[in-house]
Design an enzyme around this catalytic site. Structure first.
Site, mmCIF file in Angstrom:
data_model
loop_
_atom_site.group_PDB
_atom_site.id
_atom_site.type_symbol
_atom_site.label_atom_id
_atom_site.label_comp_id
_atom_site.label_asym_id
_atom_site.label_seq_id
_atom_site.Cartn_x
_atom_site.Cartn_y
_atom_site.Cartn_z
ATOM 1 N N TYR A 123 1.964 -0.466 -31.085
ATOM 2 C CA TYR A 123 2.710 -1.246 -32.101
ATOM 3 C C TYR A 123 2.186 -2.512 -32.350
ATOM 4 O O TYR A 123 0.677 -2.691 -32.358
ATOM 5 C CB TYR A 123 4.280 -1.500 -31.696
ATOM 6 N N LYS A 129 16.013 25.614 -37.539
ATOM 7 C CA LYS A 129 14.814 25.629 -38.214
ATOM 8 C C LYS A 129 13.812 24.843 -37.781
ATOM 9 O O LYS A 129 12.588 25.167 -37.454
ATOM 10 C CB LYS A 129 14.906 25.385 -39.548
#
Length: 448
Positions: A102, A157
């Site tokens: 970060y 899915k």
């Protein structure tokens, strides 16, 4: 079942007796909590199906002193809390880790992408991420149940993408069924994804949504209900015709269902060399020049039924080599198959209940396939879409082409070796170790 009962421990035996009397099998009974005025009892038992489970619940509730508090089963339990999660690929244990992953380190990476936008696929998740997008309007065989109810299916899915393609996919369930809003929403989120998988969007809206997104986005857009289905059907047909020793260019095909799946199947079959296709919907065969057809059906009619056959399914089925159903349960009577050509092929793909019972169809047909896992020759989209997107992402493709779909179908078909091929084995298992790699290589056009 979690039960609240009176403190009479004999009630536990009565519960077991009630379950056995209703045809269930008790596998465990545990007293989860006990107080001066109530027992909390967890009962685990086996039932034949969901309807039988409801009968067992009713039988237990009828026992005096018993209240059925909660009921669950294995299916619901694996969905608790959802089926997918985000996990970090890099360690975040120290201040140094944080400074790299970060701020401030990430700023250098952002500027590098700003200066060279093509690096976004290499330096972010975009290169391996797919959005699974639905509006909840045509979910499985359940219909227009909305985006919230569609979420478990989209999660599933996404889990399949990960399991079979090593792709990070995320469900995007949109609370709109307006074409313009869906198109715009997908355009707005597209920068974070390497591909868009449209899922369970009703026809004819799905056609326009896909066409517009393919035009406006620089990443591949794939409607699995259309093109994934078409790929696996073509693969299955390729092998079925190998079994009955017929050529694809001379086979006469009847397709029942003129929605998203039926339309895509027909177009891919034509691209593969099929010369004679008749499409049937609930009103009968689609015939060019019929003023009552919708715009989508007029286009389909213009591409098919070259001899202008009319009538219902029973009429046009006479003499056909192949029946492909993507329509509704029970519309094909088994005895009609006897009027087809010698060694007919029957694909009854409506889910969960096919157009004809596969066992009954097998009395007349040389090769029978369905979408079900409890019969031989399951035709399942899972054979296609993970490998398709793996290949698209690996190739950094910007679109999906007909040629890619043809190569994918051929790759699936030829995973089944000549010495394995027979009337009861025309499709590989979704767990076959080669199938998804073969599809990915075919899509990316890389020789194995």
């Amino acid at each position: 079942m979690r039960l609240h009962t009176t403190v009479d421990h004999g009630v536990v035996g009565e519960v077991a007796t009630a379950i056995a009397g209703a045809g269930g099998m008790v596998t465990a009974i545990d007293v989860a909590e006990s107080s001066s005025n109530r027992l909390t009892v967890d009962v685990t038992c086996s039932a034949a199906d969901a309807e039988h489970a409801a009968e067992l619940q009713t039988a237990v509730a009828a026992v005096e002193g018993v209240e059925v508090h909660k009921v669950s089963d294995r299916t619901f339990l694996i969905h608790l809390g959802g089926k997918i999660e985000v996990a970090s690929k890099v360690p975040l244990k120290t201040r140094d880790d944080m400074s790299l992953a970060y701020t401030p380190g990430v700023g250098r990476v952002s500027m590098a992408i700003h200066e060279n936008p093509d690096d976004v696929r290499r330096l972010t998740i975009k290169g391996n991420t797919v959005a699974v997008v639905t509006d909840g309007s045509a979910v499985l065989g359940l219909g227009n149940i909305g985006p919230g109810a569609a979420l478990p299916v989209m999660e599933g899915k996404a889990a399949l993408f990960k399991r079979f393609g090593e792709i990070d996919a995320w469900p995007i369930c949109l609370d709109t069924q307006d074409t313009d809003e869906i198109v715009r929403a997908v355009e707005l989120i597209a920068p974070g994804f390497g591909g868009i998988n449209l899922e369970d969007i009703a026809a004819p809206r799905c056609f326009e949504i896909e066409a517009r997104l393919r035009e406006s986005l620089d990443i591949p857009v794939f409607h699995d209900d259309q093109h994934g289905t078409a790929i696996v059907v073509l693969a299955a047909l390729t092998n079925a015709l190998r079994v009955v020793k017929k050529e694809i260019g001379t086979a006469r095909v009847v397709v029942s269902g003129a929605g998203a799946a039926g339309t895509a199947i027909v177009k891919l079959l034509l691209a593969a060399g099929v010369q004679d296709v008749v499409v049937v919907d609930r009103n009968g065969a689609l015939v060019a020049g019929d003023a009552g057809l919708s715009a989508a059906h007029r286009e389909l009619a213009s591409l098919t039924n070259k001899d202008g056959r009319s009538g219902g399914l029973q009429d046009v089925l006479v003499g056909a080599d192949v029946f492909i159903g993507v329509s509704a349960p029970g519309i094909l009577k088994p005895e009609w198959i006897s009027t087809m050509a010698d060694d007919p092929v029957v694909f009854a793909l409506a889910n969960p209940d096919p157009e004809v019972d596969p066992a009954q169809a097998a009395k007349y047909a040389a090769v029978v396939a369905s979408g079900r896992s409890d019969f031989p020759n399951q035709i399942n989209n899972v054979l296609a879409f993970p490998g398709v997107f793996r290949g698209l992402l690996d190739a950094r493709a910007h679109e999906v082409t007909v040629e890619m779909c043809l190569r994918a179908a051929d790759a699936i078909a030829h995973v089944v070796r000549d010495d394995e091929l027979n009337a009861s084995f025309i499709m590989p298992s979704v767990f076959h170790p080669e199938v998804h790699h073969a599809v990915a290589a075919a899509i990316a056009h890389k020789p194995e």
